[in-house]
Design an enzyme around this catalytic site. Structure first.
Site, short mmCIF file in Angstrom:
data_model
loop_
_atom_site.label_atom_id
_atom_site.label_comp_id
_atom_site.label_asym_id
_atom_site.label_seq_id
_atom_site.Cartn_x
_atom_site.Cartn_y
_atom_site.Cartn_z
N HIS A 74 0.83 -1.21 0.00
CA HIS A 74 0.00 0.00 0.00
C HIS A 74 0.86 1.26 0.00
O HIS A 74 0.54 2.24 -0.69
CB HIS A 74 -0.92 -0.03 1.22
N GLU A 77 2.04 1.75 -3.44
CA GLU A 77 0.95 2.31 -4.25
C GLU A 77 0.95 3.84 -4.16
O GLU A 77 0.82 4.54 -5.17
CB GLU A 77 -0.39 1.75 -3.80
N HIS A 78 1.10 4.36 -2.95
CA HIS A 78 1.17 5.82 -2.77
C HIS A 78 2.38 6.40 -3.51
O HIS A 78 2.28 7.44 -4.15
CB HIS A 78 1.27 6.16 -1.29
N GLU A 154 -3.92 7.52 7.73
CA GLU A 154 -5.03 6.77 7.12
C GLU A 154 -5.43 5.60 8.01
O GLU A 154 -6.62 5.32 8.20
CB GLU A 154 -4.57 6.28 5.74
#
Length: 453
Positions: A74, A77-78, A154
């Site tokens: 993840h 991905e950022h 997040e």
């Protein structure tokens, strides 16, 4: 970033095809080709509107991570939006927006995917940008530190400050033992704090290659046009090695488990998961489809048993639902969840949910009820397939997890073929107490001024 749930058993072997005489396969309106470097390309023409969705899927997600590096997929991905040798940080999104499009990405347990939605005549823009960041990503220390902090925040907002999400995370961590499905896609906070730029660069170099990627394009396009563009932008990249894969840690189902959480929640909440097979793990090929229909009996529209019996008639639940997805790389869970009504306790809700399961284990579903549920499942599926984006999602997910998009051609027929006896059989076989994990979320009781002093 969008976040997926969570996708199978066989990693497709891509055959090397000569560019001069490519072999093309067509199935269910999907035309496919494998580039000489092993990258698979899938195209589904849909000429109803002059738009296109393009997606690049990588077969890597939470399932592939190890403790100490959870959340790395993840975080990467950022970082994929933070610039390449040709495009600066944030410029990819700006370029897509200037061309009238939208873009985003999502990470799941079984995959990571990136997409663009554009006018059909702007397809080349999206493919050029995706090809660029597949091999030319600049992992800058300043941007990395910033994005790790973004992911940590997040996690705080989505999980640690969300009691129901925390209960769901607890369920999977308890139910799955050593399997990667027991770790959250967003990562554990200690792992995020210790994640390094070097680890993330290594992850990128190992998993982001043509050999581990699939390109899916759906919309107002011609397959030959897409294949030419795919060859132009992706065909010259080195194939890459097959990435390492963790051993399969399918859980040893050893009895019922339960957890009671006390958090600052507004209302009580319960979630339960029964270990259930994915498509390849089922003993019989019809079992996952019978489980899908069983889920529909409990929770498919206002006439479903949860909605009619628990919410409206007994009024024991303010809300109740079911989730089951057999399309995954390893076996998963059949989920039940609910919130008790203001006049009922958490125990009342739990008893009512389990009673509904018990009824399905004992009695056959009436034929007319089963037929209604099948029609609702079919209608929902047909409606979703009307979307260009959803078509691309289906193809990309199924190809990445290893099922193949051909699965779509028989899905509804298999749903229609499910019998009342099969529904009862899978309920008896898989919805057993010794396959179940339950998490109960209790709201924290406010203390009086006297007790606080």
């Amino acid at each position: 970033m969008l976040k997926g749930r969570l996708l199978v058993w066989l990693f497709l072997a891509a055959s090397a095809l000569a560019v001069a005489a490519p072999a093309v396969q067509a199935q269910g309106g999907v035309v496919s080709r494998t580039l000489s470097n092993g990258m698979e390309v899938f195209v589904k023409p849909d000429h109803r509107a002059p738009v296109v969705t393009s997606m690049v899927w990588y077969r890597v997600g939470g399932l592939d991570e190890i403790r100490g590096q959870t959340g790395i997929s993840h975080v990467l991905e950022h970082m994929m939006f933070k610039g390449t040798k040709e495009v600066g940080p944030g410029e990819l999104s700006e370029i897509i927006a200037r061309n009238g499009g939208q873009e985003n990405a999502f990470t799941g347990q079984d995959y990571t995917a990136y997409f663009e939605q554009l006018a059909a005549d702007r397809l080349e823009v999206g493919l050029r940008l995706e090809a660029d960041r597949m091999v030319n990503l600049k992992l800058l220390k300043k941007e990395f530190k910033k994005e790790v902090q973004v992911v940590m925040e997040e996690r705080r907002l989505r999980v640690e400050d969300n009691p129901q999400a925390l209960a769901q995370e607890t369920l999977t961590s308890v139910a799955f033992d050593a399997s990667g499905y027991g770790d959250p896609v967003i990562g554990w906070m200690p792992d995020l704090k210790d994640l390094t730029l070097a680890q993330t660069r290594s992850w990128y170099e190992e998993y982001y290659s043509p050999r581990n990627a699939r390109l899916v394009v759906v919309g107002d396009v011609k397959p030959a046009q897409v294949f030419d563009l795919a060859e132009k932008y992706f065909g010259g990249f080195e194939r890459g090695e097959d990435p390492r894969r963790k051993p399969s840690y399918n859980p040893d189902i050893s009895g019922r488990r339960s957890v009671d959480l006390t958090e600052r929640a507004r209302v009580p909440y319960l979630i339960a998961g029964y270990h259930a097979p994915n498509l390849p793990a089922a003993d019989k090929p019809w079992e996952p489809f019978a489980l899908r229909v069983l889920a529909g009996v409990l929770d498919e529209g206002r006439s479903s048993r949860f909605s009619a019996d628990l919410v409206r008639n007994q009024r024991v639940a303010a809300a109740a639902g079911v989730y089951y997805d057999p399309e995954s790389r390893e076996p998963g869970l059949f989920y039940l969840e609910g919130t008790p009504s203001s006049d009922a306790s958490l125990q009342d809700l739990e008893s009512a949910l389990l009673e509904q399961v018990g009824t399905l284990r004992k009695k056959l579903v009436p034929a007319d009820e089963l037929e209604r549920v099948k029609r609702q499942i079919e209608a929902a599926e047909v409606f979703q397939r009307d979307s260009v984006f959803y078509q691309a999602m289906q193809i990309g997910k199924l190809e990445t997890i290893g099922y193949g998009h051909e699965y779509l051609n028989t899905y509804l027929d298999r749903i229609r073929a499910v019998t009342p006896e099969q529904v009862r059989a899978v309920a008896r076989k898989y919805l057993q107490p010794n396959r179940r994990t339950i998490v109960r979320l209790h709201p924290e009781q406010r203390q009086s001024a006297e007790s606080e002093s």
